[in-house]
Design an enzyme around this catalytic site. Structure first.
Site, PDB file in Angstrom:
ATOM      1  N   ARG A   1       0.830  -1.215   0.000  1.00 19.74           N
ATOM      2  CA  ARG A   1       0.000   0.000   0.000  1.00 19.74           C
ATOM      3  C   ARG A   1       0.858   1.257   0.000  1.00 19.74           C
ATOM      4  O   ARG A   1       0.458   2.280  -0.537  1.00 19.74           O
ATOM      5  CB  ARG A   1      -0.924   0.014   1.215  1.00 19.74           C
ATOM      6  CG  ARG A   1      -2.033  -0.969   1.054  1.00 19.74           C
ATOM      7  CD  ARG A   1      -3.161  -0.745   2.018  1.00 19.74           C
ATOM      8  NE  ARG A   1      -4.250  -1.623   1.655  1.00 19.74           N
ATOM      9  CZ  ARG A   1      -5.327  -1.848   2.383  1.00 19.74           C
ATOM     10  NH1 ARG A   1      -5.457  -1.234   3.550  1.00 19.74           N
ATOM     11  NH2 ARG A   1      -6.258  -2.654   1.965  1.00 19.74           N
TER      12      ARG A   1
ATOM     13  N   LYS B   1     -21.490 -13.546   0.624  1.00 23.61           N
ATOM     14  CA  LYS B   1     -22.840 -13.042   0.879  1.00 23.61           C
ATOM     15  C   LYS B   1     -23.507 -12.427  -0.327  1.00 23.61           C
ATOM     16  O   LYS B   1     -22.880 -11.720  -1.095  1.00 23.61           O
ATOM     17  CB  LYS B   1     -22.769 -11.944   1.953  1.00 23.61           C
ATOM     18  CG  LYS B   1     -22.453 -12.476   3.320  1.00 23.61           C
ATOM     19  CD  LYS B   1     -22.484 -11.345   4.319  1.00 23.61           C
ATOM     20  CE  LYS B   1     -21.981 -11.814   5.664  1.00 23.61           C
ATOM     21  NZ  LYS B   1     -21.370 -10.725   6.424  1.00 23.61           N
TER      22      LYS B   1
ATOM     23  N   GLY C   1     -11.409  -7.328  -1.768  1.00 25.12           N
ATOM     24  CA  GLY C   1     -10.156  -7.639  -1.093  1.00 25.12           C
ATOM     25  C   GLY C   1      -9.788  -9.112  -1.206  1.00 25.12           C
ATOM     26  O   GLY C   1      -8.636  -9.459  -1.491  1.00 25.12           O
TER      27      GLY C   1
ATOM     28  N   GLY D   1     -14.808  -2.499  -0.160  1.00 26.75           N
ATOM     29  CA  GLY D   1     -16.169  -1.964  -0.068  1.00 26.75           C
ATOM     30  C   GLY D   1     -16.418  -0.807  -1.019  1.00 26.75           C
ATOM     31  O   GLY D   1     -17.502  -0.693  -1.609  1.00 26.75           O
TER      32      GLY D   1
END
Ligand code: ADP
Ligand code: MG
Length: 412
Positions: free
Chosen positions: A42, A208, A361, A384
Site C-alpha cells: 500500500r 454473501k 479484497g 467496499g
C-alpha cells in the site's frame, strides 16, 4: 456518476503545483506485527503520486488511518513505524508528527522544505475523523492549498480526512483532486460499466448476497452473462429447492434469490456441480457431486469440475470481464481449484486483448495466490468502495472532490 469529470492530479498543470502545500490522504492501513510493517504494497502504490508532487517542489502533508482505534489514541496503532517504512520504500525522508492537528503539526508543516513530506498520526485517534467533524476538517484544510485524495479504499465513507477536508479546502478557494491511484480505480471501475466491449461476462462469488444485491441487479441489467459461484450460489440453490446440507446459506435472502432467478432467465449461470466435505478444513477429504446430490451433512466448499469447465468456456468468449468474489473457500487448499480455474480463464482474456477487472479484497488475494495478478487489466484494491461504485453508488469521497472544470477558477 461521471467520475472523470472530477479533477485529477494528472490534469493539474505544473504551475498549479509548483511550491504548493498539499494535503494528501493516503491509505497506509497496512498490516503491523510487533511494531513493524508487514506487507508494504500500500505504501509502494502511493509512490507515483508522492514523487510527482515532490518533484514539483510541493510541501507534502500525509494523512491516513490505521486499524480501528475508535477515536482515541492506541499506541499499538501509531503510524510512526509506517513513516519509517515509508521513508525506506519511497527513498525519501518522511517526518512523523505524533498528532493530527495542533501546534506540533503547524510547526512540522512550517519546517517542510520544497519536495519534503511528513506523515501525521493515525486519523482515527481523533474522534472527529469518523464523525466528519467540520472543525477537524477546517484545521486540516489550513495545512494545504491543495488536497489530493489517493485513498480509494476509504472513498465510500464520509470522514474528516476524506470528505470534510476536501470541502473545506474548496471553501477556502483551493482545489481537491484525485491522486493517480484513485484516478486509476475510477477509470477502470466506473469505466467498465459504461461501454463494455461485448460479450461482457460478470462473475460473482464470495460469502454473501446481502451486501452485493445492488451489484447483482446492475450486472444482470448490463452484462451478457452473470456467472455465480461461492457461497452466493448456495443461496440460489436454496431458491431452486435444492438440498444444501450444512453449507453457508443466507436463509433470509432465499426469497430474493428466487425473484432474481425468475427475472434473469438464461443470463444467470449457476454451478451444475460442487465440491463438498464434512468440514471445510485443510485435511478435508472433498468429494465432487452434482448440485442435486448434496447430502444433509455436506458443506459446499467450491464449484465442481464440470462447473469450472462451463465457467471457463463462458469466460473464454468474453471481451470484458468483471469479477468479484471467490468461487469457493480458496484460503483452504482442497477448495481452491474453482477460484484458480476462474482466475486463469480471466487472465487469458486479458492476454488476448480483452479488459479484465477484479474487485474485492479477497478476490485480489485470490488473484495473487493464483499468480495471475500481473496479467489482469486492473486489480482493484478498493474492497467496499469498489463494490459500492460498481453497484452504481456515488462515493462521498469522490463526490467531494473539485469538478474538472473548476481548474482555472480556483485560487491555484
Ligand atoms: P471480496 O472480498 O473479494 O469481495 P467476499 O468477502 O465477498 O469477497 O468473499 C470472500 C469469502 O467468501 C472468502 O473468505 C471465501 O472463503 C468465502 N467463500 C467463498 N465460497 C464459499 C463457500 N462455498 N462457503 C463458505 N465461504 C465461501
Ligand atoms: Mg471480503
Amino acid at each position: 456518476m461521471e467520475p472523470m469529470e472530477k479533477l485529477t492530479l494528472s490534469s493539474l498543470p505544473d504551475g498549479a503545483l509548483r511550491g504548493r502545500r498539499v494535503v494528501v490522504r493516503v491509505d497506509y492501513n497496512v498490516p503491523l506485527a510487533e511494531g513493524r510493517v508487514g506487507d508494504a504494497r500500500r505504501i509502494e502504490r502511493t509512490a507515483p503520486t508522492l514523487r510527482h508532487l515532490a518533484e514539483r517542489g510541493c510541501r507534502i502533508v500525509l494523512t491516513s488511518h490505521l486499524g480501528r482505534p475508535g477515536g482515541e489514541p492506541d499506541p499499538s496503532l501509531s503510524l510512526r513505524p509506517v513513516a519509517e517504512r515509508a521513508a525506506e520504500v519511497l527513498g525519501r525522508p518522511m517526518e512523523f508528527v505524533p498528532e493530527l492537528v495542533g501546534p506540533r503539526v503547524d510547526e512540522g508543516v512550517d519546517r517542510l522544505g520544497a519536495g519534503e513530506m511528513l506523515l501525521l498520526e493515525n486519523s482515527r485517534f481523533h474522534p472527529g475523523e469518523t464523525e466528519n467533524d467540520p472543525e477537524l476538517a477546517a484545521a486540516l484544510a489550513r495545512l494545504g492549498d491543495l488536497f489530493v485524495n489517493d485513498a480509494f479504499g476509504t472513498a465510500h465513507r464520509a470522514h474528516a480526512t476524506t470528505v470534510g477536508v476536501a470541502r473545506a479546502v474548496r471553501e477556502r478557494g483551493g482545489l481537491a483532486a484525485a491522486g493517480f491511484l484513485m484516478e486509476r480505480e475510477l477509470r477502470f471501475l466506473a469505466g467498465i460499466l459504461r461501454e463494455p466491449a461485448r460479450p461482457y461476462v460478470a462473475i460473482l462469488g464470495g460469502a454473501k448476497i446481502g451486501g452485493k444485491i445492488e451489484l447483482v441487479e446492475r450486472l444482470l441489467a448490463e452484462a451478457d452473462r452473470l456467472l455465480v459461484g461461492g457461497a452466493m450460489a448456495n443461496t440460489f440453490f436454496g431458491a431452486l429447492g435444492l438440498e444444501t446440507g450444512r453449507s453457508l446459506v443466507e436463509e433470509d435472502r432465499i426469497g430474493l434469490a428466487g425473484e432474481v432467478l425468475e427475472r434473469a432467465g438464461e443470463k444467470l449461470v449457476l454451478p451444475v456441480d460442487v465440491t463438498v466435505a464434512d468440514a471445510i478444513e485443510e485435511g478435508a477429504r472433498p468429494r465432487d457431486a452434482p448440485r442435486d446430490e448434496v447430502g444433509e451433512r455436506d458443506r459446499i466448499g467450491d464449484i465442481g469440475p464440470r462447473s469450472r469447465e462451463i465457467f471457463a468456456a463462458e469466460i473464454g468468449h468474453a471481451r470484458t470481464v468483471l469479477w468479484n468474489g471467490p468461487m469457493g473457500v480458496f484460503e483452504v487448499p482442497p477448495f481452491a481449484a474453482g477460484t484458480r480455474a476462474v482466475a486463469k480463464a480471466v487472465a487469458a482474456v486479458a492476454d488476448g486483448g480483452g479488459t479484465t477487472v477484479t474487485g474485492g479484497g479477497d478476490t485480489a488475494a485470490a488473484v495473487e495466490a493464483a499468480g495471475v495478478a500481473e496479467r489482469m487489466t486492473h486489480v482493484s484494491t478498493g474492497g467496499g468502495a469498489a463494490l459500492e461504485l460498481l453497484g452504481g453508488a456515488e462515493l462521498p469521497g469522490v463526490a467531494a472532490l473539485s469538478d474538472a472544470d473548476e481548474l482555472g477558477g480556483g485560487r491555484t
